[in-house]
Design a protein around this motif. Structure first.
Motif, mmCIF file in Angstrom:
data_model
loop_
_atom_site.group_PDB
_atom_site.id
_atom_site.type_symbol
_atom_site.label_atom_id
_atom_site.label_comp_id
_atom_site.label_asym_id
_atom_site.label_seq_id
_atom_site.Cartn_x
_atom_site.Cartn_y
_atom_site.Cartn_z
ATOM 1 N N ALA A 1 38.363 35.015 44.709
ATOM 2 C CA ALA A 1 37.540 34.667 45.857
ATOM 3 C C ALA A 1 37.813 33.236 46.305
ATOM 4 O O ALA A 1 37.819 32.945 47.503
ATOM 5 C CB ALA A 1 36.074 34.862 45.522
ATOM 6 N N GLU A 2 38.124 32.343 45.337
ATOM 7 C CA GLU A 2 38.333 30.933 45.692
ATOM 8 C C GLU A 2 39.592 30.763 46.544
ATOM 9 O O GLU A 2 39.572 30.114 47.586
ATOM 10 C CB GLU A 2 38.471 30.055 44.430
ATOM 11 N N THR A 3 40.697 31.373 46.072
ATOM 12 C CA THR A 3 41.945 31.226 46.830
ATOM 13 C C THR A 3 41.770 31.790 48.228
ATOM 14 O O THR A 3 42.262 31.236 49.214
ATOM 15 C CB THR A 3 43.095 32.021 46.163
ATOM 16 N N LEU A 4 41.105 32.928 48.290
ATOM 17 C CA LEU A 4 41.009 33.606 49.566
ATOM 18 C C LEU A 4 40.025 32.929 50.509
ATOM 19 O O LEU A 4 40.138 33.038 51.726
ATOM 20 C CB LEU A 4 40.607 35.066 49.354
ATOM 21 N N ALA A 5 39.078 32.195 49.925
ATOM 22 C CA ALA A 5 38.042 31.581 50.762
ATOM 23 C C ALA A 5 38.657 30.607 51.750
ATOM 24 O O ALA A 5 38.267 30.552 52.920
ATOM 25 C CB ALA A 5 37.008 30.875 49.885
ATOM 26 N N ALA A 6 39.650 29.867 51.270
ATOM 27 C CA ALA A 6 40.292 28.889 52.144
ATOM 28 C C ALA A 6 40.908 29.567 53.357
ATOM 29 O O ALA A 6 40.899 29.038 54.464
ATOM 30 C CB ALA A 6 41.362 28.140 51.368
ATOM 31 N N ALA A 7 41.420 30.767 53.109
ATOM 32 C CA ALA A 7 42.129 31.461 54.172
ATOM 33 C C ALA A 7 41.199 32.216 55.104
ATOM 34 O O ALA A 7 41.554 32.497 56.249
ATOM 35 C CB ALA A 7 43.128 32.432 53.554
ATOM 36 N N ASN A 8 40.043 32.594 54.620
ATOM 37 C CA ASN A 8 39.155 33.427 55.416
ATOM 38 C C ASN A 8 37.795 32.754 55.582
ATOM 39 O O ASN A 8 36.814 33.173 54.992
ATOM 40 C CB ASN A 8 38.975 34.794 54.744
ATOM 41 N N PRO A 9 37.757 31.693 56.375
ATOM 42 C CA PRO A 9 36.524 30.917 56.472
ATOM 43 C C PRO A 9 35.350 31.742 57.010
ATOM 44 O O PRO A 9 34.208 31.353 56.826
ATOM 45 C CB PRO A 9 36.900 29.795 57.456
ATOM 46 N N LYS A 10 35.622 32.864 57.611
ATOM 47 C CA LYS A 10 34.519 33.633 58.192
ATOM 48 C C LYS A 10 33.807 34.498 57.164
ATOM 49 O O LYS A 10 32.781 35.096 57.458
ATOM 50 C CB LYS A 10 35.050 34.526 59.320
ATOM 51 N N LEU A 11 34.414 34.611 55.966
ATOM 52 C CA LEU A 11 33.802 35.457 54.955
ATOM 53 C C LEU A 11 33.254 34.583 53.839
ATOM 54 O O LEU A 11 33.878 33.606 53.450
ATOM 55 C CB LEU A 11 34.841 36.424 54.393
ATOM 56 N N ASP A 12 32.092 34.965 53.289
ATOM 57 C CA ASP A 12 31.565 34.170 52.177
ATOM 58 C C ASP A 12 32.098 34.713 50.857
ATOM 59 O O ASP A 12 32.749 35.768 50.805
ATOM 60 C CB ASP A 12 30.034 34.117 52.216
ATOM 61 N N ALA A 13 31.815 33.982 49.772
ATOM 62 C CA ALA A 13 32.405 34.308 48.478
ATOM 63 C C ALA A 13 32.042 35.723 48.032
ATOM 64 O O ALA A 13 32.882 36.444 47.493
ATOM 65 C CB ALA A 13 31.955 33.284 47.430
ATOM 66 N N ASP A 14 30.815 36.132 48.284
ATOM 67 C CA ASP A 14 30.399 37.469 47.849
ATOM 68 C C ASP A 14 31.179 38.552 48.582
ATOM 69 O O ASP A 14 31.645 39.519 47.985
ATOM 70 C CB ASP A 14 28.897 37.676 48.119
ATOM 71 N N GLN A 15 31.284 38.340 49.879
ATOM 72 C CA GLN A 15 32.019 39.328 50.670
ATOM 73 C C GLN A 15 33.463 39.430 50.193
ATOM 74 O O GLN A 15 34.012 40.513 50.064
ATOM 75 C CB GLN A 15 31.991 38.944 52.159
ATOM 76 N N LEU A 16 34.059 38.262 49.921
ATOM 77 C CA LEU A 16 35.456 38.257 49.495
ATOM 78 C C LEU A 16 35.613 38.960 48.152
ATOM 79 O O LEU A 16 36.520 39.768 47.959
ATOM 80 C CB LEU A 16 35.975 36.822 49.403
ATOM 81 N N GLN A 17 34.711 38.652 47.218
ATOM 82 C CA GLN A 17 34.796 39.265 45.896
ATOM 83 C C GLN A 17 34.636 40.781 46.031
ATOM 84 O O GLN A 17 35.443 41.566 45.552
ATOM 85 C CB GLN A 17 33.696 38.680 44.987
ATOM 86 N N GLU A 18 33.588 41.166 46.749
ATOM 87 C CA GLU A 18 33.213 42.562 46.820
ATOM 88 C C GLU A 18 34.272 43.390 47.568
ATOM 89 O O GLU A 18 34.649 44.472 47.153
ATOM 90 C CB GLU A 18 31.886 42.646 47.578
ATOM 91 N N VAL A 19 34.719 42.830 48.695
ATOM 92 C CA VAL A 19 35.568 43.632 49.568
ATOM 93 C C VAL A 19 37.055 43.419 49.280
ATOM 94 O O VAL A 19 37.816 44.371 49.189
ATOM 95 C CB VAL A 19 35.262 43.326 51.043
ATOM 96 N N VAL A 20 37.467 42.167 49.124
ATOM 97 C CA VAL A 20 38.907 41.923 48.994
ATOM 98 C C VAL A 20 39.361 42.028 47.550
ATOM 99 O O VAL A 20 40.216 42.846 47.211
ATOM 100 C CB VAL A 20 39.305 40.547 49.580
ATOM 101 N N VAL A 21 38.797 41.216 46.676
ATOM 102 C CA VAL A 21 39.278 41.172 45.296
ATOM 103 C C VAL A 21 39.100 42.531 44.638
ATOM 104 O O VAL A 21 40.051 43.114 44.105
ATOM 105 C CB VAL A 21 38.544 40.066 44.499
ATOM 106 N N ASP A 22 37.889 43.082 44.733
ATOM 107 C CA ASP A 22 37.664 44.400 44.139
ATOM 108 C C ASP A 22 38.398 45.478 44.925
ATOM 109 O O ASP A 22 38.775 46.511 44.384
ATOM 110 C CB ASP A 22 36.167 44.721 44.100
ATOM 111 N N GLY A 23 38.545 45.210 46.209
ATOM 112 C CA GLY A 23 39.163 46.222 47.077
ATOM 113 C C GLY A 23 40.640 46.445 46.789
ATOM 114 O O GLY A 23 41.153 47.538 46.975
ATOM 115 N N VAL A 24 41.337 45.399 46.350
ATOM 116 C CA VAL A 24 42.769 45.560 46.112
ATOM 117 C C VAL A 24 43.014 46.205 44.754
ATOM 118 O O VAL A 24 43.910 47.038 44.594
ATOM 119 C CB VAL A 24 43.491 44.201 46.206
ATOM 120 N N GLN A 25 42.180 45.823 43.763
ATOM 121 C CA GLN A 25 42.326 46.452 42.453
ATOM 122 C C GLN A 25 41.990 47.935 42.605
ATOM 123 O O GLN A 25 41.202 48.318 43.452
ATOM 124 C CB GLN A 25 41.334 45.822 41.457
ATOM 125 N N ASP A 26 42.553 48.732 41.769
ATOM 126 C CA ASP A 26 42.408 50.199 41.772
ATOM 127 C C ASP A 26 42.222 50.806 43.170
ATOM 128 O O ASP A 26 41.344 51.614 43.398
ATOM 129 C CB ASP A 26 41.293 50.682 40.818
#
Lengths: 301, 324, 436
Positions: free
Chosen positions: C363-388
């Motif tokens: 979530a930290e790396t991605l936060a810099a790139a996606n200022p419109k999304l907060d950490a929870d959204q990034l964790q929930e949607v992106v980080v978890d979304g790419v795994q499995d």
């Protein structure tokens, strides 16, 4: 004395020939390098199975042609092309004639109207088609207008028949202006005295149009129909933007099918065989029209 | 453009009553003294009916104009609208909140001026080249009897029958072998010499076929050779046919799409129709308002040229072999 | 005139033969691995085709490339990035290949991955990447690379792994007095049925549209994979030999979709354009990277894809970078790719494209790139979304399948469609293509 003259004239003729050859050299050379050689190359490709991606190019003889004969997709494409071309040519030429006759009546504002009808010709094809794709949406401008007069319009681009009609109409509006101008020029070349004479003989407007105008502009009709038929077989961008060949495969015309085979499915060998077929069809149609000219064209071009 | 600038034979020359030409309606003759009697009454009635009829025809023209004009109008006005308004299903006639922002983006996002120049100079060179080459070939095919002329003419005509999709792959290979990918050479040379110029050659041939032979004889008497006759007599006389060829050729080059897409690869070398498709966001979604603004910028100049030149165009066509 | 004709004809034949020779020559290549680049006699120019036209992205690529040129002046004199519009991308790329003008490197769309990977047109990158110091090849997620592998070979680097998610217009939803999707996610009630009901009610209230599966448009059917994943449905089996459109999961999923369109009015019908980002729809399924299209004209949220009867399934869209063996310098190109995607540069690319590297997928790396999304959204949607996650449908014969299935499914998008019959027709048409 006479031999000297003959020799001199033959020298002049030779010099004339040389000038003739020089003058046609650029277009003849161009035709060989940019038309004939590519055509021969395409015919050569058509004898191969050529997968661009895999980089395979193997000689298969007439296999691609055998495949064409058995390909239901190609049959559908030929049928779609047939409908499209008939619809387009009939509608285009009759509308062009109607518009040209209307503009030939010396009505007020003729120049303005002529400009209006011609303007789509110079609008980029893709832009023109995109605008129409908005207008043809189920709740777009066309159906909005139909609703005003109490008609529930169809979902134009999603029904097989309506999609074909929409394609034809959009294409006709785009290009009819050019044919209209050609007809208008022809109409203005019809000598007025002939009309006057016929009128004095008591011929009505329709009669005069059929017996005088039509025969006199028939060479133009011939040329226009040849150009329009050939053009109707080359329609591509409109289909790509408006229907993508659908619904089903109802608007997948021959060129679109050819394009799909070559650039979407990477079947360049098979696509080349279809190209050869397309060339033969265009050639045959043109020869047919050219041959038939004696029957209905008043005097030769 | 005021409609009366184009001196058009079909346009009423400002007279209150449209001057009719004999072919279309009974001529009313010189405005003679009113002549009472049934004939005059019926003539007046006929004229009234005709006026109504003509009014109806004008109305018909107005209605017919809508599908021709509205899309272009929508295109031009939509370039002043924000994206959300453009996508509205029922089109709006006039932007609710017009803005020129899209026009700034047109130039900011791409070297649009450079691309404009590319299209302009390519179209100009192709037009000039085609005029010269097709006039020469058309003249030779029409006026000079040399062995094989007919066979060569048929060979050239074949180009009229070859859709560009058919030959694009072999042409691409040829161009690539010559190392001319991403240059403007193929876009200039192929149209001048190849299939696209065939129609022009055909038109010029038809024109020169109709040229009176006496003019050439006069030239010969004056001591002109073939080239001299062509340059000093035939070529200048073919101005109207050349105008038609020029407009055809220019439009074709200006709107060429498939070929530039295939041959060109860097933005600086792009032509306009190709550049128009490049106004997309980072995900390939089209930026409609910018695309429409750019399209409007490409259409307007051509429209203006047509308005100015349409008299020559129509007359040019009228005097070519395509007429009746 | 005869003497004039002969040389021309000979020239024509020579041209044709020359082409044929060139073709057979390039046919013999393919499938080979690339190795350590030998120093070419002159530094070469590399060309990479991309589909982005975004100036800032291109500037970043150029910056990375310029650094490579500065370090390897004996190998490379320059790298150009050539934009081909997304719509014509694969077509234009193939034309270049057909013309014998292959780029050195190219972005490749995921749907065409098996076709490119199997064709032998791409070079095996694994040896080069494994040998490159500090590359950390193990860091690449297996879920990301799966699509781009054939046996032991790795034929492209999956530079972009963008998860699909549901964007919701919370203004419209709360105006229609519907439940907040984020709360449903928290209480485990975020299902397709719930999404459909909210979409239908919101559309009825706002007079706009409900749920839009972006870029589907009743043509690009593979984008429906985001929906039918919740039913556990797939278009064909794992190895791509059997059509599975007629399986009960797919029939149920398509019936649900059909009814949501024609009975519930939750999804706009064919031919209707509705842009969520312009405020025309209540919710949309699209890739997370589209968040940058949002402005502040309405309140919005982004939540994971809803669950279907078979549970929740994450779906990602991918893009790969491959090296063409037909290019002039595949060895140098592969070496450049190893540089372009090394951990340091991959972190830069992560600004626009969720990376395939586990270490960067935080979530930290991605936060810099996606200022419109907060950490929870990034964790929930992106980080978890790419795994499995699964990727969208792909096949070695994808182009023909896409076209054939599209034509068959057209019959489904009518109010009175017989879903089972249409899907049976679809399989009948698609099966021969799967077996090829």
């Amino acid at each position: 004395m006479s031999t000297v003259a003959a020799r001199r004239s033959s020298v002049a003729a030779r010099r004339d020939w040389a000038v003739g050859y020089t003058m046609v050299a650029p277009v003849v050379l161009g035709a060989v390098v940019f038309v004939v050689v590519p055509l021969v190359m395409v015919a050569w490709y058509s004898l191969h199975e050529w997968n661009v991606l895999a980089g395979t190019f193997t000689f298969v003889g007439g296999e691609n042609y055998a495949r064409m004969a058995a390909d239901p997709g190609l049959r559908d494409a030929l049928l779609a092309s047939l409908w499209f071309s008939i619809g387009l040519v009939v509608l285009n030429i009759s509308l062009a004639l109607v518009l040209a006759v209307l503009l030939d009546q010396r009505l007020p504002g003729t120049t303005t109207f002529r400009t209006f009808f011609f303007s789509p010709v110079i609008v980029s094809l893709v832009a023109w088609t995109i605008v129409w794709s908005f207008l043809l949406q189920p709740e777009g401008g066309i159906n909005g207008f139909l609703a005003q007069v109490g008609v529930a319009g169809p979902n134009w681009l999603r029904g097989e028949a309506t999609a074909m009609i929409a394609l034809i109409v959009v294409q006709v509006f785009k290009n009819v202006g050019l044919n209209m101008i050609l007809f208008l020029a022809a109409l203005q070349g019809v000598p007025e005295e002939l009309h006057e004479a016929a009128r004095l003989d008591g011929a009505g407007a329709w009669r005069r149009f059929r017996s005088i105008t039509l025969p006199l502009i028939s060479p133009t009709i011939l040329l226009v129909s040849i150009i329009t038929v050939v053009g109707s077989l080359e329609v591509f961008a409109q289909i790509d933007v408006l229907t993508g060949g659908g619904p089903g495969s109802s608007t997948t015309v021959l060129v679109y099918y050819l394009f799909q085979q070559a650039f979407r499915f990477n079947e360049f060998g098979y696509a080349s065989a279809i190209s050869v077929l397309l060339f033969v069809i265009v050639l045959a149609l043109t020869l047919l029209q050219w041959q038939s000219r004696r029957r209905w064209v008043f005097h030769e071009v | 453009m005021r409609s009366d600038i184009a001196v058009d034979p079909a346009e009423p020359a400002g007279s209150a009553e449209p001057s009719e030409r004999p072919g279309t309606a009974p001529s009313s003759g010189p405005p003679a003294e009113p002549e009472p009697g049934p004939a005059a009454v019926s003539r007046r009635r006929a004229r009234a009916r005709r006026a109504w009829g003509r009014g109806g025809l004008v109305l018909l023209l107005v209605v017919l104009s809508v599908p021709f004009v509205f899309p272009t109008w929508w295109m031009a006005t939509s370039s002043l609208k924000p994206m959300s308004e453009i996508l509205r299903a029922v089109p709006t006639i006039w932007p609710q909140d017009p803005s020129l922002a899209a026009y700034q983006d047109v130039f900011a996002l791409q070297p649009f001026a450079q691309q404009y120049w590319n299209s302009l100079y390519i179209a100009a060179v192709v037009t000039a080249g085609t005029m010269l080459v097709s006039a020469m070939a058309g003249y030779a095919f029409a006026r000079i009897r040399f062995p094989g002329a007919n066979a060569l003419f048929l060979l050239v005509l074949a180009g009229l029958l070859v859709p560009s999709e058919v030959t694009i792959v072999p042409l691409f290979r040829i161009v690539n072998t010559l190392g001319l990918i991403d240059t403007h050479w193929p876009l200039v040379v192929i149209p001048i010499l190849g299939a696209p110029s065939v129609l022009a050659t055909f038109i010029m041939r038809q024109f020169f076929l109709g040229l009176p032979g006496e003019l050439e004889d006069a030239g010969r008497v004056d001591g002109l050779g073939r080239w001299g006759i062509f340059w000093h007599i035939a070529f200048p006389l073919s101005r109207s046919a050349l105008a038609a060829v020029a407009i055809f050729t220019f439009l074709k080059s200006w709107n060429l799409y498939l070929e530039p897409v295939v041959y060109l690869s860097t933005k600086e070398s792009f032509t306009l129709p190709q550049a128009l498709t490049q106004y997309v966001d980072a995900y390939g979604g089209p930026m409609w308002n910018v695309q429409l603004a750019a399209t409007t910028l490409t259409v307007l100049p051509v429209l203006a040229v047509f308005l100015v030149a349409q008299k020559q165009f129509v007359q040019g066509l009228a005097q070519t072999g395509i007429k009746g | 005139m005869h003497p004039q004709h002969t040389p021309r004809r000979t020239a024509g034949i020579a041209a044709v033969l020359g082409t044929a020779l060139a073709l057979t020559a390039c046919a013999s290549g393919g499938g080979s691995a690339v190795g350590e680049p030998e120093t070419p006699s002159d530094p070469v120019d590399l060309r990479m085709t991309v589909w982005t036209a975004d100036e800032t992205q291109l500037a970043m690529f150029q910056e990375i490339a310029d650094a490579y040129v500065a370090e390897n002046p004996e190998l490379v004199s320059g790298v150009t990035f050539e934009t081909i519009p997304f719509e014509d991308y694969t077509t234009s790329l193939t034309t270049q290949l057909a013309g014998g003008n292959a780029p050195d490197l190219a972005w490749i769309l995921e749907s065409y991955a098996p076709e490119f990977v199997n064709s032998g047109a791409l070079a095996d990158l694994r040896p080069v990447l494994a040998d490159t110091e500090g590359y950390a090849l193990d860091d690449l997620l297996p879920a990301s690379t799966a699509l781009w592998e054939d046996g032991e070979g790795l034929y492209a680097y999956p530079f972009s792994n963008s998860p699909f998610a549901m964007f919701v217009n919370t203004d419209q939803i709360s105006a229609a007095e519907q439940s907040d999707p984020a709360e449903l996610v928290a209480s485990d009630e975020w299902t397709y049925d719930a999404a459909r009901d909210i979409a239908a009610a919101t559309a009825a209230d706002s007079g706009k549209e409900g749920l839009v599966v972006r870029d589907f448009d009743y043509q690009i059917w593979e984008n429906l994979a985001t929906v039918w994943g919740g039913w556990g449905a797939t278009p064909w089996n794992e190895d791509g030999t059997q059509c599975t459109f007629t399986e009960p999961e797919m029939v149920d999923a398509m019936t649900w979709f059909h009814d949501a369109v024609f009975d519930d009015g939750a999804i706009p019908g064919p031919g209707t354009t509705a842009d969520f980002f312009a405020g025309d729809a209540a919710m949309t399924i699209t890739q997370i990277s589209r968040a940058s299209s949002l402005d502040d004209s309405f309140e919005w949220d982004v939540v994971p894809l809803p669950a279907g009867p078979a549970g929740q399934q994450n779906v990602i869209g991918q893009g790969g970078i491959g090296v063409f063996t037909a290019g002039e310098n595949p060895d140098v190109a592969a070496d450049f790719l190893a540089w372009f995607t090394n951990p340091e540069n991959a972190a830069k690319l992560a600004a626009y494209f969720p990376p395939p590297r586990e270490s960067l997928l935080t979530a930290e790396t991605l936060a810099a790139a996606n200022p419109k999304l907060d950490a929870d959204q990034l964790q929930e949607v992106v980080v978890d979304g790419v795994q499995d996650s699964v990727t969208k449908p792909a096949h070695r014969n994808f182009a023909q399948l896409a076209q054939t299935v599209r034509a068959e499914l057209d019959a489904l998008w009518r109010e009175d469609a017989d879903v089972e019959a249409v899907l049976a027709d679809t399989c009948a048409a698609a099966q021969p293509l799967l077996e090829e």
